[in-house]
Write a protein that holds these residues in place. Structure first.
Motif, PDB file in Angstrom:
ATOM      1  N   GLU A  84       0.864  -1.188   0.000  1.00  0.00           N
ATOM      2  CA  GLU A  84       0.000   0.000   0.000  1.00  0.00           C
ATOM      3  C   GLU A  84       0.900   1.237   0.000  1.00  0.00           C
ATOM      4  N   PRO A  85       1.579   1.521  -1.109  1.00  0.00           N
ATOM      5  CA  PRO A  85       2.632   2.543  -1.104  1.00  0.00           C
ATOM      6  C   PRO A  85       2.124   3.977  -0.991  1.00  0.00           C
ATOM      7  N   ASN A  86       0.805   4.175  -0.988  1.00  0.00           N
ATOM      8  CA  ASN A  86       0.261   5.526  -0.867  1.00  0.00           C
ATOM      9  C   ASN A  86      -0.408   5.766   0.479  1.00  0.00           C
ATOM     10  N   LYS A  87      -0.248   4.850   1.445  1.00  0.00           N
ATOM     11  CA  LYS A  87      -0.939   4.958   2.728  1.00  0.00           C
ATOM     12  C   LYS A  87       0.040   4.771   3.879  1.00  0.00           C
ATOM     13  N   VAL A  88      -0.076   5.628   4.905  1.00  0.00           N
ATOM     14  CA  VAL A  88       0.704   5.469   6.136  1.00  0.00           C
ATOM     15  C   VAL A  88      -0.243   5.394   7.327  1.00  0.00           C
ATOM     16  N   TYR A  89       0.275   4.822   8.408  1.00  0.00           N
ATOM     17  CA  TYR A  89      -0.519   4.598   9.611  1.00  0.00           C
ATOM     18  C   TYR A  89       0.155   5.245  10.811  1.00  0.00           C
ATOM     19  N   GLY A  90      -0.657   5.743  11.742  1.00  0.00           N
ATOM     20  CA  GLY A  90      -0.195   6.197  13.052  1.00  0.00           C
ATOM     21  C   GLY A  90      -1.008   5.489  14.118  1.00  0.00           C
ATOM     22  N   THR A  91      -0.332   4.892  15.120  1.00  0.00           N
ATOM     23  CA  THR A  91      -1.005   3.981  16.039  1.00  0.00           C
ATOM     24  C   THR A  91      -0.383   4.070  17.427  1.00  0.00           C
ATOM     25  N   ILE A  92      -1.198   3.826  18.459  1.00  0.00           N
ATOM     26  CA  ILE A  92      -0.666   3.581  19.800  1.00  0.00           C
ATOM     27  C   ILE A  92      -1.113   2.192  20.259  1.00  0.00           C
ATOM     28  N   HIS A  93      -0.180   1.500  20.932  1.00  0.00           N
ATOM     29  CA  HIS A  93      -0.438   0.180  21.491  1.00  0.00           C
ATOM     30  C   HIS A  93      -0.366   0.285  23.006  1.00  0.00           C
ATOM     31  N   MET A  94      -1.178  -0.524  23.702  1.00  0.00           N
ATOM     32  CA  MET A  94      -1.251  -0.427  25.164  1.00  0.00           C
ATOM     33  C   MET A  94      -2.026  -1.615  25.695  1.00  0.00           C
ATOM     34  N   GLY A  95      -2.310  -1.571  27.015  1.00  0.00           N
ATOM     35  CA  GLY A  95      -3.291  -2.458  27.620  1.00  0.00           C
ATOM     36  C   GLY A  95      -2.783  -3.834  27.954  1.00  0.00           C
TER      37      GLY A  95
ATOM     38  N   HIS B 139      -3.701  -6.921  24.941  1.00  0.00           N
ATOM     39  CA  HIS B 139      -3.227  -5.953  23.951  1.00  0.00           C
ATOM     40  C   HIS B 139      -4.390  -5.215  23.297  1.00  0.00           C
ATOM     41  N   PHE B 140      -4.259  -3.887  23.248  1.00  0.00           N
ATOM     42  CA  PHE B 140      -5.246  -3.037  22.588  1.00  0.00           C
ATOM     43  C   PHE B 140      -4.486  -1.992  21.791  1.00  0.00           C
ATOM     44  N   TYR B 141      -4.988  -1.662  20.609  1.00  0.00           N
ATOM     45  CA  TYR B 141      -4.360  -0.593  19.847  1.00  0.00           C
ATOM     46  C   TYR B 141      -5.428   0.236  19.152  1.00  0.00           C
TER      47      TYR B 141
END
Length: 252
Positions: free
Chosen positions: A131-142, A145-147
């Motif tokens: 998917e060369p036209n898409k980026v992701y921003g994420t937080i992981h925790m819990g 596991h939860f994100y």
């Protein structure tokens, strides 16, 4: 250098001839890094070097350390960390099936809230190469596991075509992700606990203590999948600069 109320407190413009050991260390190995990745991270100049004012992280198809690919992972652990701030990286990303560049943060003390995932993880930018036209921003925790996160898709072209600026603004009550100063995700509700039976830690845990920065180019893994006959090697992750800001008035 100031920017919209933020003052520069740490940066690397990659103007020297070599990677600055006072700012970066290498994370080495080929153990899969929790995601069944296929690369061996080295500290060789073939995999990470400075070229024309850019940090180049290069993934190559070659047998090394029992793995079919090599690459590099750099981090500021033990050299610089921050609690809150604005983190800005200008970079041009690689592409291709199984290619996985990342700009992310991990806590300096993993055990305060009981190891991963309860310790927290902040992903400023990830791209999966198919998917060369898409980026992701994420937080992981819990625990369990939860994100949570968001993503941004270019209106035209790919992130491998040119440089873009990937930014996280992290405050005690909110995280905001940007591409080229366009806000695409905001998170202000998170939690953690040391184990499934424990009480939740008070907000804003686990994101209330120092985290260090990481830059890496993985090959393969559970999320991006694995290279196939369409994947071209080598692939390069080019970083123009890394800049960290804090509020000019010292307040959040």
């Amino acid at each position: 250098m100031s920017k919209n109320g933020w003052k520069l407190v740490w940066n690397d413009e990659f103007k020297g001839n070599e990677i600055d050991p006072s700012k970066w260390e290498y994370d080495l190995g080929g153990h899969g890094f929790g995601n069944n990745e296929s690369q061996y991270y080295t500290n060789r100049p073939e995999n990470a070097y400075i070229d024309n004012g850019k940090l180049i992280i290069k993934a190559m198809k070659e047998e090394y350390g029992g793995k079919p690919y090599t690459s590099a992972k750099l981090r500021t652990r033990g050299k610089a960390d921050w609690t809150y701030g604005r983190f800005e990286v200008r970079a041009k990303l690689p592409e291709g099936k199984g290619i996985w560049p990342a700009i992310w943060m991990m806590p300096t003390d993993l055990e305060v809230y009981g190891g991963w995932p309860s310790c927290g993880e902040i992903d400023i930018m990830e791209l999966v190469g198919h998917e060369p036209n898409k980026v992701y921003g994420t937080i992981h925790m819990g625990n369990p596991h939860f994100y949570t996160g968001g993503n941004y898709t270019l209106r035209e072209g790919k992130f491998s075509d040119d440089f873009h600026i990937f930014t996280l603004e992290w405050t005690p009550s909110e995280m905001r992700w940007y591409v080229d100063d366009i806000l695409y995700s905001t998170k202000n509700d998170w939690f953690t606990r040391k184990n499934k039976d424990a009480e939740k830690e008070p907000f804003p845990a686990p994101f209330n203590r120092p985290f260090y920065l990481q830059l890496n180019l993985a090959v393969g893994g559970d999320w991006p999948g694995y290279p196939d006959e369409t994947t071209v090697f080598p692939q390069t992750f080019e970083i123009d600069y890394v800049r960290v800001y804090q509020p000019e008035d010292g307040k959040y």
